[in-house]
Scaffold this motif. Sequence first.
Motif, PDB file in Angstrom:
ATOM      1  N   ASP A 106     -35.697  34.956  40.058  1.00  0.00           N
ATOM      2  CA  ASP A 106     -34.647  35.752  40.901  1.00  0.00           C
ATOM      3  C   ASP A 106     -35.379  36.128  42.116  1.00  0.00           C
ATOM      4  OD1 ASP A 106     -33.242  35.881  38.379  1.00  0.00           O
ATOM      5  OD2 ASP A 106     -33.651  37.625  37.798  1.00  0.00           O
ATOM      6  N   PHE A 107     -34.534  35.865  43.221  1.00  0.00           N
ATOM      7  CA  PHE A 107     -34.748  36.245  44.467  1.00  0.00           C
ATOM      8  C   PHE A 107     -33.892  37.359  45.088  1.00  0.00           C
ATOM      9  CE2 PHE A 107     -37.183  32.573  43.625  1.00  0.00           C
ATOM     10  CZ  PHE A 107     -37.970  32.199  44.444  1.00  0.00           C
ATOM     11  N   ALA A 108     -34.232  38.188  45.880  1.00  0.00           N
ATOM     12  CA  ALA A 108     -33.427  39.023  46.711  1.00  0.00           C
ATOM     13  C   ALA A 108     -32.788  38.321  47.981  1.00  0.00           C
ATOM     14  CB  ALA A 108     -33.962  40.247  46.868  1.00  0.00           C
ATOM     15  N   ILE A 109     -31.485  38.706  48.168  1.00  0.00           N
ATOM     16  CA  ILE A 109     -30.891  37.999  49.009  1.00  0.00           C
ATOM     17  C   ILE A 109     -30.355  38.976  50.342  1.00  0.00           C
ATOM     18  CG2 ILE A 109     -28.715  37.749  48.071  1.00  0.00           C
ATOM     19  CD1 ILE A 109     -28.205  35.211  49.361  1.00  0.00           C
ATOM     20  N   LYS A 110     -30.532  39.020  51.525  1.00  0.00           N
ATOM     21  CA  LYS A 110     -30.142  39.730  52.429  1.00  0.00           C
ATOM     22  C   LYS A 110     -29.396  39.038  53.575  1.00  0.00           C
ATOM     23  CE  LYS A 110     -33.818  43.090  51.697  1.00  0.00           C
ATOM     24  NZ  LYS A 110     -34.542  43.798  52.159  1.00  0.00           N
ATOM     25  N   LEU A 111     -28.297  39.560  53.874  1.00  0.00           N
ATOM     26  CA  LEU A 111     -27.628  38.884  55.019  1.00  0.00           C
ATOM     27  C   LEU A 111     -27.494  39.795  56.219  1.00  0.00           C
ATOM     28  CD1 LEU A 111     -24.556  36.881  53.395  1.00  0.00           C
ATOM     29  CD2 LEU A 111     -26.070  35.973  55.122  1.00  0.00           C
ATOM     30  N   GLY A 128     -35.996  36.306  49.310  1.00  0.00           N
ATOM     31  CA  GLY A 128     -37.575  36.545  49.216  1.00  0.00           C
ATOM     32  C   GLY A 128     -37.696  36.915  47.567  1.00  0.00           C
ATOM     33  N   SER A 129     -38.856  36.776  47.237  1.00  0.00           N
ATOM     34  CA  SER A 129     -39.339  37.348  46.020  1.00  0.00           C
ATOM     35  C   SER A 129     -40.800  37.216  45.910  1.00  0.00           C
ATOM     36  CB  SER A 129     -38.886  36.664  44.637  1.00  0.00           C
ATOM     37  OG  SER A 129     -39.113  36.992  43.715  1.00  0.00           O
ATOM     38  N   GLY A 130     -41.461  38.187  45.858  1.00  0.00           N
ATOM     39  CA  GLY A 130     -42.907  38.163  45.730  1.00  0.00           C
ATOM     40  C   GLY A 130     -43.569  37.695  47.015  1.00  0.00           C
ATOM     41  N   LYS A 131     -44.391  36.627  46.697  1.00  0.00           N
ATOM     42  CA  LYS A 131     -44.961  35.685  47.782  1.00  0.00           C
ATOM     43  C   LYS A 131     -44.130  34.726  48.526  1.00  0.00           C
ATOM     44  CE  LYS A 131     -49.539  36.953  46.127  1.00  0.00           C
ATOM     45  NZ  LYS A 131     -50.900  36.178  45.705  1.00  0.00           N
ATOM     46  N   THR A 132     -42.937  34.473  48.130  1.00  0.00           N
ATOM     47  CA  THR A 132     -42.099  33.332  48.453  1.00  0.00           C
ATOM     48  C   THR A 132     -41.091  33.886  49.312  1.00  0.00           C
ATOM     49  OG1 THR A 132     -42.755  32.264  46.576  1.00  0.00           O
ATOM     50  CG2 THR A 132     -40.889  31.390  47.686  1.00  0.00           C
TER      51      THR A 132
END
Length: 155
Positions: A106-111, A128-132
């Motif tokens: 799971d990755f957070a998404i921001k627009l 983004g998620s953690g170090k990625t």
Amino acid sequence: MKRIEIVLISLLVAFILYFAFYKPNKISIEGNWDIQKIVLDGKQIYPTEVDKYLKFEQPLIINNWSNSILIPGMNEDVSVKYEIKKNSDDSFKIVLSSNEKALNGDFAIKLDTTFITMRNYKVFLKIGSGKTTFQLKKEINIIPKKPEFPRKGQV
């Protein structure tokens, strides 16, 4: 025969009203994006020292039809499958799955959108998620649908 016509007309009106007021529950991130920064497991993949001097940029391609992301610039192009989900707090997350270990989960998404003029704007996307982390940018220019009618004295 009269009843069939009434049923068909009422179905047509219901169909038109449904799509007139339909609000999709998703965001669209489809298109070719300019890559600003790619970090996988804390290691910066793009831009490298060579990329700072060269202006050869390949876009990151997001395809809604096949729900895939094509990431250029690594040893070989990496393809990632994705699914966008809505959280309970009305924010969105993107679930990625790939052969690359850092691109799963799971990755957070921001627009974020910045309007330059009435017809030009920039869209910034951060996944983004953690170090990625992916930081992407797209410039959109809206061309008017019909040209302005020529006025007297205008060349």
